[in-house]
Scaffold this motif. Structure first.
Motif, PDB file in Angstrom:
ATOM      1  N   UNK A  22      40.821 -16.628   6.466  1.00 14.15           N
ATOM      2  CA  UNK A  22      41.871 -17.638   6.648  1.00 14.15           C
ATOM      3  C   UNK A  22      42.950 -17.011   7.516  1.00 14.15           C
ATOM      4  N   UNK A  23      43.269 -17.677   8.597  1.00 17.46           N
ATOM      5  CA  UNK A  23      44.396 -17.225   9.418  1.00 17.46           C
ATOM      6  C   UNK A  23      45.457 -18.316   9.334  1.00 17.46           C
ATOM      7  N   UNK A  24      46.603 -17.967   8.778  1.00 21.94           N
ATOM      8  CA  UNK A  24      47.711 -18.925   8.703  1.00 21.94           C
ATOM      9  C   UNK A  24      48.646 -18.588   9.851  1.00 21.94           C
ATOM     10  N   UNK A  25      48.701 -19.454  10.859  1.00 19.16           N
ATOM     11  CA  UNK A  25      49.484 -19.103  12.041  1.00 19.16           C
ATOM     12  C   UNK A  25      50.926 -19.562  11.895  1.00 19.16           C
ATOM     13  N   UNK A  26      51.829 -18.676  12.338  1.00 24.79           N
ATOM     14  CA  UNK A  26      53.271 -18.945  12.224  1.00 24.79           C
ATOM     15  C   UNK A  26      53.912 -18.991  13.604  1.00 24.79           C
ATOM     16  N   UNK A  27      53.145 -19.385  14.628  1.00 22.49           N
ATOM     17  CA  UNK A  27      53.659 -19.464  16.003  1.00 22.49           C
ATOM     18  C   UNK A  27      54.073 -18.094  16.502  1.00 22.49           C
ATOM     19  N   UNK A  28      55.283 -18.030  17.107  1.00 25.70           N
ATOM     20  CA  UNK A  28      55.724 -16.754  17.698  1.00 25.70           C
ATOM     21  C   UNK A  28      55.998 -15.681  16.637  1.00 25.70           C
ATOM     22  N   UNK A  29      56.059 -16.126  15.343  1.00 21.65           N
ATOM     23  CA  UNK A  29      56.302 -15.147  14.260  1.00 21.65           C
ATOM     24  C   UNK A  29      55.002 -14.473  13.822  1.00 21.65           C
ATOM     25  N   UNK A  30      53.895 -14.794  14.484  1.00 17.56           N
ATOM     26  CA  UNK A  30      52.639 -14.125  14.168  1.00 17.56           C
ATOM     27  C   UNK A  30      51.787 -14.888  13.184  1.00 17.56           C
ATOM     28  N   UNK A  31      51.155 -14.172  12.270  1.00 15.09           N
ATOM     29  CA  UNK A  31      50.243 -14.841  11.338  1.00 15.09           C
ATOM     30  C   UNK A  31      49.988 -13.994  10.098  1.00 15.09           C
ATOM     31  N   UNK A  32      49.412 -14.649   9.097  1.00 13.85           N
ATOM     32  CA  UNK A  32      48.818 -13.963   7.958  1.00 13.85           C
ATOM     33  C   UNK A  32      47.317 -14.122   8.112  1.00 13.85           C
ATOM     34  N   UNK A  33      46.577 -13.092   7.726  1.00 11.45           N
ATOM     35  CA  UNK A  33      45.130 -13.262   7.677  1.00 11.45           C
ATOM     36  C   UNK A  33      44.670 -12.796   6.303  1.00 11.45           C
ATOM     37  N   UNK A  34      43.823 -13.579   5.671  1.00  8.19           N
ATOM     38  CA  UNK A  34      43.292 -13.184   4.369  1.00  8.19           C
ATOM     39  C   UNK A  34      41.783 -13.064   4.487  1.00  8.19           C
ATOM     40  N   UNK A  35      41.286 -11.891   4.087  1.00 11.15           N
ATOM     41  CA  UNK A  35      39.839 -11.636   4.121  1.00 11.15           C
ATOM     42  C   UNK A  35      39.522 -10.607   3.049  1.00 11.15           C
ATOM     43  N   UNK A  36      38.447 -10.840   2.333  1.00 12.81           N
ATOM     44  CA  UNK A  36      38.036  -9.899   1.271  1.00 12.81           C
ATOM     45  C   UNK A  36      39.165  -9.611   0.294  1.00 12.81           C
ATOM     46  N   UNK A  37      39.937 -10.651  -0.020  1.00 15.14           N
ATOM     47  CA  UNK A  37      41.061 -10.552  -0.976  1.00 15.14           C
ATOM     48  C   UNK A  37      42.198  -9.665  -0.483  1.00 15.14           C
ATOM     49  N   UNK A  38      42.133  -9.272   0.798  1.00 20.91           N
ATOM     50  CA  UNK A  38      43.231  -8.483   1.368  1.00 20.91           C
ATOM     51  C   UNK A  38      44.059  -9.394   2.268  1.00 20.91           C
ATOM     52  N   UNK A  39      45.381  -9.207   2.193  1.00 21.71           N
ATOM     53  CA  UNK A  39      46.266 -10.052   3.006  1.00 21.71           C
ATOM     54  C   UNK A  39      46.886  -9.186   4.104  1.00 21.71           C
TER      55      UNK A  39
ATOM     56  N   UNK B 168      49.552  -8.993   7.362  1.00 21.25           N
ATOM     57  CA  UNK B 168      50.643  -9.623   8.112  1.00 21.25           C
ATOM     58  C   UNK B 168      50.495  -9.135   9.545  1.00 21.25           C
ATOM     59  N   UNK B 169      50.423 -10.070  10.475  1.00 19.44           N
ATOM     60  CA  UNK B 169      50.181  -9.702  11.875  1.00 19.44           C
ATOM     61  C   UNK B 169      51.400 -10.076  12.720  1.00 19.44           C
ATOM     62  N   UNK B 170      51.994  -9.070  13.365  1.00 23.11           N
ATOM     63  CA  UNK B 170      53.157  -9.332  14.223  1.00 23.11           C
ATOM     64  C   UNK B 170      52.753  -9.121  15.680  1.00 23.11           C
ATOM     65  N   UNK B 171      52.886 -10.164  16.502  1.00 16.49           N
ATOM     66  CA  UNK B 171      52.432 -10.057  17.901  1.00 16.49           C
ATOM     67  C   UNK B 171      53.415  -9.272  18.762  1.00 16.49           C
TER      68      UNK B 171
ATOM     69  N   UNK C 104      47.682  -2.616  21.490  1.00 17.15           N
ATOM     70  CA  UNK C 104      48.240  -1.512  20.688  1.00 17.15           C
ATOM     71  C   UNK C 104      49.673  -1.806  20.220  1.00 17.15           C
ATOM     72  N   UNK C 105      50.280  -2.869  20.773  1.00 21.42           N
ATOM     73  CA  UNK C 105      51.644  -3.229  20.314  1.00 21.42           C
ATOM     74  C   UNK C 105      51.605  -4.221  19.148  1.00 21.42           C
ATOM     75  N   UNK C 106      50.412  -4.683  18.792  1.00 23.60           N
ATOM     76  CA  UNK C 106      50.300  -5.623  17.659  1.00 23.60           C
ATOM     77  C   UNK C 106      50.467  -4.822  16.374  1.00 23.60           C
ATOM     78  N   UNK C 107      51.353  -5.313  15.489  1.00 30.44           N
ATOM     79  CA  UNK C 107      51.583  -4.570  14.231  1.00 30.44           C
ATOM     80  C   UNK C 107      50.866  -5.290  13.090  1.00 30.44           C
ATOM     81  N   UNK C 108      50.046  -4.541  12.367  1.00 30.85           N
ATOM     82  CA  UNK C 108      49.311  -5.137  11.240  1.00 30.85           C
ATOM     83  C   UNK C 108      49.626  -4.336   9.981  1.00 30.85           C
ATOM     84  N   UNK C 109      50.117  -5.035   8.960  1.00 29.63           N
ATOM     85  CA  UNK C 109      50.344  -4.338   7.680  1.00 29.63           C
ATOM     86  C   UNK C 109      49.610  -5.093   6.588  1.00 29.63           C
ATOM     87  N   UNK C 110      49.023  -4.320   5.681  1.00 32.63           N
ATOM     88  CA  UNK C 110      48.368  -4.977   4.551  1.00 32.63           C
ATOM     89  C   UNK C 110      49.421  -5.176   3.481  1.00 32.63           C
ATOM     90  N   UNK C 111      49.521  -6.383   2.931  1.00 35.73           N
ATOM     91  CA  UNK C 111      50.585  -6.620   1.937  1.00 35.73           C
ATOM     92  C   UNK C 111      49.997  -6.973   0.563  1.00 35.73           C
TER      93      UNK C 111
END
Ligand code: TA6
Length: 306
Positions: free
Chosen positions: A215-232, A234-237, A299-306
């Motif tokens: 599931x990718x929940x898109x937040x426009x210019x604020x990036x997105x959340x992605x949920x896969x394998x019960x892991x969430x 946060x993706x910052x473009x 490489x400038x995309x920031x991904x954190x697992x929350x």
């Protein structure tokens, strides 16, 4: 192979204005250009750029077929659209001026498909799609393509055993969730509509993940959340100068599915998708992005697992 299904594609007519658009005034058009429209076709364009074996399917009208095909060809999109006789593929108008970020989009309803058109389309799909394929259904539905038709389409894909991705909205998105497809990409508004009991967003996304793998929940210019394998995640473009956001979400989906197809990790897939979409918003038309810029910005995309 990745198949994209754009049931209601479009020819995007991009209208570049001299000045900011205002009512009660003659808004002068500086330039008009055309691009492919409809969400699945945009995904196909990304796949063509990423060298992914793809085929664009859906319905197209024969009345402006030549114009539509010419744009597909210019975009290197391989296609096998079901031709609807006596109908024209819709035109959508994208209004762009130098003074506003974001664009105004005016979308026509689209063509009317009859029972025979739908039959021909489904039979073609049954022959083509195999278990290892990814199939994306994206965009609005043409006139006379009902929820029952969409259910039947998803059932056919389930029987084939392929990976089913849906970038749909409204009732169509609800049906995709009910039928537990493999991927959805709701935006904030669509997510709120799905989450009718106002559950905490992250908890709700996790509960959706019980039946939907990605599931990718898109937040426009604020990036997105992605949920896969019960892991969430946060993706910052990357921060970029936006000139036209039309088609950015479609670009993200095309690149995301290409990443899965290439067996990239979820983090690499998200970086690629986010960077391609960031490059897209820097371009004036609906589909163009620069692969070179995207690979640099990855490489400038920031991904954190929350
Ligand atoms: O997302 C951009 C876009 O695909 C445009 O190219 C435009 O034609 C429109 O969306 C179509 O959206 P719809 O939801 O009507 O299929």
């Amino acid at each position: 192979m990745i198949y994209t299904i754009t049931l209601n594609p479009a020819i995007d007519r991009l209208l570049y204005l001299e000045e900011k658009m205002e009512s009660r005034k003659s808004n002068r058009i500086r330039e008009v250009t055309y691009d492919i429209g409809g969400k699945g076709t945009h995904g196909s364009y990304v796949m063509s750029q990423l060298d992914v074996h793809h085929l664009a399917l859906g319905f197209m009208g024969d009345m402006n077929g030549e114009k539509f095909k010419k744009i597909l060809k210019a975009k290197h999109i391989n296609d096998d659209f079901t031709v609807v006789r006596g109908q024209a593929t819709r035109e959508c108008y994208i209004i762009i001026d130098r003074h506003t970020t974001g664009t105004t989009m005016l979308t026509e309803k689209g063509l009317t498909v009859n029972e025979n058109d739908k039959h021909v389309f489904i039979e073609n799909l049954k022959v083509k799609v195999k278990q290892d394929d990814i199939v994306l259904i994206a965009g609005s539905l043409p006139i006379n393509f009902t929820m029952d038709d969409l259910r039947k389409l998803i059932e056919v894909l389930k029987e084939a055993g392929c990976f089913i991705a849906c970038d749909l909205s409204g009732e169509a998105l609800k049906l995709a969730v009910e039928m537990a497809v493999d991927f959805i990409k709701p935006n904030e508004f669509e997510l709120n509509e799905l989450n009718s009991t106002n559950e905490n967003t992250i908890d709700y996304l996790k509960s959706l993940n019980n039946k939907i793998h990605y599931i990718v929940a898109s937040l426009g210019e604020k990036g997105s959340y992605c949920v896969h394998d019960k892991k969430v995640y946060r993706v910052l473009p990357p921060k970029v100068k936006e000139v036209n956001d039309t088609g950015a979400g479609d670009c993200f989906v095309g690149a995301f599915l290409s990443g899965l197809y290439k067996n990239l990790s979820i983090q690499e897939t998200l970086k690629l998708a986010s960077a391609c979409a960031a490059s897209k918003v820097m371009h004036h038309d609906s589909s163009t992005f620069s692969l070179e810029d995207a690979l640099r910005m990855k490489e400038q995309v920031k991904i954190t697992e929350i």
